[in-house]
Design a protein around this motif. Structure first.
Motif, mmCIF file in Angstrom:
data_model
loop_
_atom_site.group_PDB
_atom_site.id
_atom_site.type_symbol
_atom_site.label_atom_id
_atom_site.label_comp_id
_atom_site.label_asym_id
_atom_site.label_seq_id
_atom_site.Cartn_x
_atom_site.Cartn_y
_atom_site.Cartn_z
ATOM 1 N N GLY A 73 -51.974 -53.148 43.469
ATOM 2 C CA GLY A 73 -51.745 -52.653 41.897
ATOM 3 C C GLY A 73 -52.706 -53.063 40.983
ATOM 4 O O GLY A 73 -53.239 -52.068 40.127
ATOM 5 N N GLU A 74 -52.976 -54.174 40.725
ATOM 6 C CA GLU A 74 -53.726 -54.724 39.810
ATOM 7 C C GLU A 74 -54.543 -55.992 40.523
ATOM 8 O O GLU A 74 -54.113 -56.793 41.213
ATOM 9 C CB GLU A 74 -52.924 -55.375 38.795
ATOM 10 C CG GLU A 74 -53.888 -55.932 37.637
ATOM 11 C CD GLU A 74 -53.464 -56.109 36.177
ATOM 12 O OE1 GLU A 74 -53.530 -56.975 35.361
ATOM 13 O OE2 GLU A 74 -52.237 -55.330 36.032
ATOM 14 N N VAL A 113 -57.760 -58.745 39.985
ATOM 15 C CA VAL A 113 -58.509 -59.534 38.915
ATOM 16 C C VAL A 113 -59.965 -59.974 39.631
ATOM 17 O O VAL A 113 -59.952 -60.551 40.682
ATOM 18 C CB VAL A 113 -57.859 -61.043 38.242
ATOM 19 C CG1 VAL A 113 -58.689 -61.988 37.877
ATOM 20 C CG2 VAL A 113 -56.484 -60.718 37.398
ATOM 21 N N ALA A 121 -56.837 -49.807 43.324
ATOM 22 C CA ALA A 121 -56.028 -50.337 42.432
ATOM 23 C C ALA A 121 -55.786 -49.597 41.031
ATOM 24 O O ALA A 121 -56.692 -48.783 40.684
ATOM 25 C CB ALA A 121 -56.865 -51.469 41.814
ATOM 26 N N SER A 122 -54.485 -49.738 40.620
ATOM 27 C CA SER A 122 -54.455 -48.939 39.349
ATOM 28 C C SER A 122 -55.093 -49.393 38.097
ATOM 29 O O SER A 122 -55.158 -48.887 37.219
ATOM 30 C CB SER A 122 -52.936 -48.971 39.045
ATOM 31 O OG SER A 122 -52.339 -50.163 39.084
ATOM 32 N N LYS A 123 -55.559 -50.705 38.271
ATOM 33 C CA LYS A 123 -56.125 -51.621 37.083
ATOM 34 C C LYS A 123 -57.059 -52.840 37.699
ATOM 35 O O LYS A 123 -56.521 -53.535 38.549
ATOM 36 C CB LYS A 123 -55.234 -51.911 36.125
ATOM 37 C CG LYS A 123 -55.729 -52.614 34.784
ATOM 38 C CD LYS A 123 -54.603 -53.045 33.920
ATOM 39 C CE LYS A 123 -55.356 -53.703 32.596
ATOM 40 N NZ LYS A 123 -54.247 -53.749 31.572
ATOM 41 N N VAL A 124 -58.289 -52.870 37.223
ATOM 42 C CA VAL A 124 -58.973 -54.151 37.543
ATOM 43 C C VAL A 124 -59.331 -54.559 36.235
ATOM 44 O O VAL A 124 -60.028 -53.929 35.459
ATOM 45 C CB VAL A 124 -60.058 -53.370 38.410
ATOM 46 C CG1 VAL A 124 -61.179 -54.476 38.584
ATOM 47 C CG2 VAL A 124 -59.706 -52.709 39.801
ATOM 48 N N ARG A 125 -59.235 -56.001 36.351
ATOM 49 C CA ARG A 125 -59.639 -56.737 35.276
ATOM 50 C C ARG A 125 -60.951 -57.622 35.805
ATOM 51 O O ARG A 125 -60.693 -58.480 36.464
ATOM 52 C CB ARG A 125 -58.612 -57.873 34.840
ATOM 53 C CG ARG A 125 -57.275 -57.126 34.384
ATOM 54 C CD ARG A 125 -56.256 -58.265 33.847
ATOM 55 N NE ARG A 125 -55.105 -57.789 33.638
ATOM 56 C CZ ARG A 125 -54.683 -57.603 32.242
ATOM 57 N NH1 ARG A 125 -55.430 -58.108 31.413
ATOM 58 N NH2 ARG A 125 -53.679 -57.269 32.004
ATOM 59 N N LYS A 150 -60.841 -48.299 37.896
ATOM 60 C CA LYS A 150 -60.117 -48.280 36.359
ATOM 61 C C LYS A 150 -60.464 -49.749 36.288
ATOM 62 O O LYS A 150 -59.555 -50.690 36.308
ATOM 63 C CB LYS A 150 -58.681 -47.875 36.739
ATOM 64 C CG LYS A 150 -58.723 -46.279 37.087
ATOM 65 C CD LYS A 150 -56.892 -46.050 37.294
ATOM 66 C CE LYS A 150 -56.757 -44.873 37.884
ATOM 67 N NZ LYS A 150 -57.389 -44.992 39.613
ATOM 68 N N GLU A 154 -61.540 -52.821 33.461
ATOM 69 C CA GLU A 154 -61.982 -53.296 31.905
ATOM 70 C C GLU A 154 -62.463 -54.614 31.861
ATOM 71 O O GLU A 154 -61.962 -55.254 32.816
ATOM 72 C CB GLU A 154 -60.692 -53.156 30.939
ATOM 73 C CG GLU A 154 -59.364 -53.835 31.613
ATOM 74 C CD GLU A 154 -58.275 -53.781 30.759
ATOM 75 O OE1 GLU A 154 -57.616 -54.709 30.285
ATOM 76 O OE2 GLU A 154 -57.946 -52.475 30.352
ATOM 77 N N SER A 176 -51.211 -61.735 34.652
ATOM 78 C CA SER A 176 -51.152 -60.120 34.626
ATOM 79 C C SER A 176 -50.588 -59.627 35.793
ATOM 80 O O SER A 176 -50.309 -58.347 36.150
ATOM 81 C CB SER A 176 -52.827 -59.860 34.674
ATOM 82 O OG SER A 176 -53.327 -60.118 35.794
ATOM 83 N N ALA A 231 -51.402 -59.922 39.096
ATOM 84 C CA ALA A 231 -52.318 -59.442 39.958
ATOM 85 C C ALA A 231 -51.733 -59.592 41.185
ATOM 86 O O ALA A 231 -51.298 -60.764 41.615
ATOM 87 C CB ALA A 231 -53.683 -59.913 39.549
#
Length: 280
Positions: A156-157, A159, A182-186, A217, A219, A241, A243
């Motif tokens: 899902g997330e 890092v 992933a829905s979000k990558v930091r 995706k 940031e 987060s 992750a």
């Protein structure tokens, strides 16, 4: 780029359920074929000491892994069949007592290798530095699962630890098939304020831009250590987060330097609480 073959090492017998679960998650997400690998190590022969004429032979590890072979195979194959995943199982009768050597040899033909960390407080029959040997010698990305807890892998997330170095770059792009899921990558740079060349810019923004062209995706953000070890700060960021996976380069310094002076890789391997994808 996509993963087509995932190899999962199954010699951490006490962590079979967690290792197989991680392989199932990865195969479902990527459509890859899963190869289970189980190594029966050779007997350990120690040179004779003192007045003993014959060398000492230790068969305990070999016996242990032979006794558990059928149980491991059954657990792996049942899970794969239950999920209708393409798979095969390989049991290797090793030529040496070193399990890592066989995992490295087999893993070089895979896109991704999954291993479990070894509990430093238990004798499991696997080398204490098994993960380090595999990560350093393999030449392929390795997902390392924690040696305790449920070790659940989630995409899902994610890092990504980023310092602009060779190993970090290798890891980021080796992980690309998972980052795209992933829905979000930091993209996390630890203590960017300590690098004068980064003043006035967002650390990791160039990598985030490149990954976005692959549909990731991503940031970028800086993350202060507040006096923590870099590895500890990266793990805290992942925890904050929520992750389900950390991506990082392994051993940007030599293993000896990390042993003496400390380092992010060494800290993460000894205290990891969630799966980590490493590349060297």
């Amino acid at each position: 780029m996509s993963y087509k073959t995932i190899l999962v090492s199954l010699n951490e017998v006490g962590r079979i359920a967690e290792s197989v679960a991680a392989a199932v998650t990865l195969a479902r997400e990527t459509g890859a074929h899963v190869s289970g690998l189980y190594v029966i190590p050779a007997v350990q022969v120690y040179p004779s000491v003192g007045f003993e004429a014959a060398p000492q032979v230790f068969e305990g590890n070999r016996t242990f892994f032979k006794d558990n072979a059928e149980r491991v195979k059954q657990a792996f194959e049942e899970a794969m069949r239950r999920e209708s995943l393409p798979h095969d199982f390989h049991q290797i009768d090793a030529r040496t007592p070193v399990i890592a050597d066989e995992v490295v040899a087999a893993g070089r033909s895979a896109d991704l290798v999954v291993v479990s960390a070894t509990n430093p407080d238990e004798i499991t029959g696997v080398e204490r530095d098994f993960v380090e040997q595999v990560v350093m010698a393999l030449g392929r990305p390795v997902i390392v699962l924690p040696y305790q807890g449920d070790a659940a892998l989630s995409l899902g997330e994610i890092v990504v630890g980023w310092d602009g170095g060779r190993e970090a770059a290798r890891a980021a792009f080796d992980a690309l098939p998972l980052l795209k899921k992933a829905s979000k990558v930091r993209i996390v740079r630890i203590d960017p304020q300590k690098d004068p060349s980064l003043r006035g810019s967002v650390a990791g923004a160039d990598l985030a831009e490149t990954l976005s062209r692959h549909g990731v995706k991503a940031e970028a953000q800086g993350y202060p250590t507040d006096g923590l070890d870099e590895g500890q700060a990266l793990m805290r960021c992942a925890e904050d987060s929520g992750a389900g996976l950390i991506v990082m380069g392994a051993y940007g310094h030599s293993r000896l330097a990390e042993f003496i002076f400390g380092g992010a890789t060494r800290f993460v391997l000894t205290r990891m609480a969630r799966p980590v994808l490493m590349s060297h």
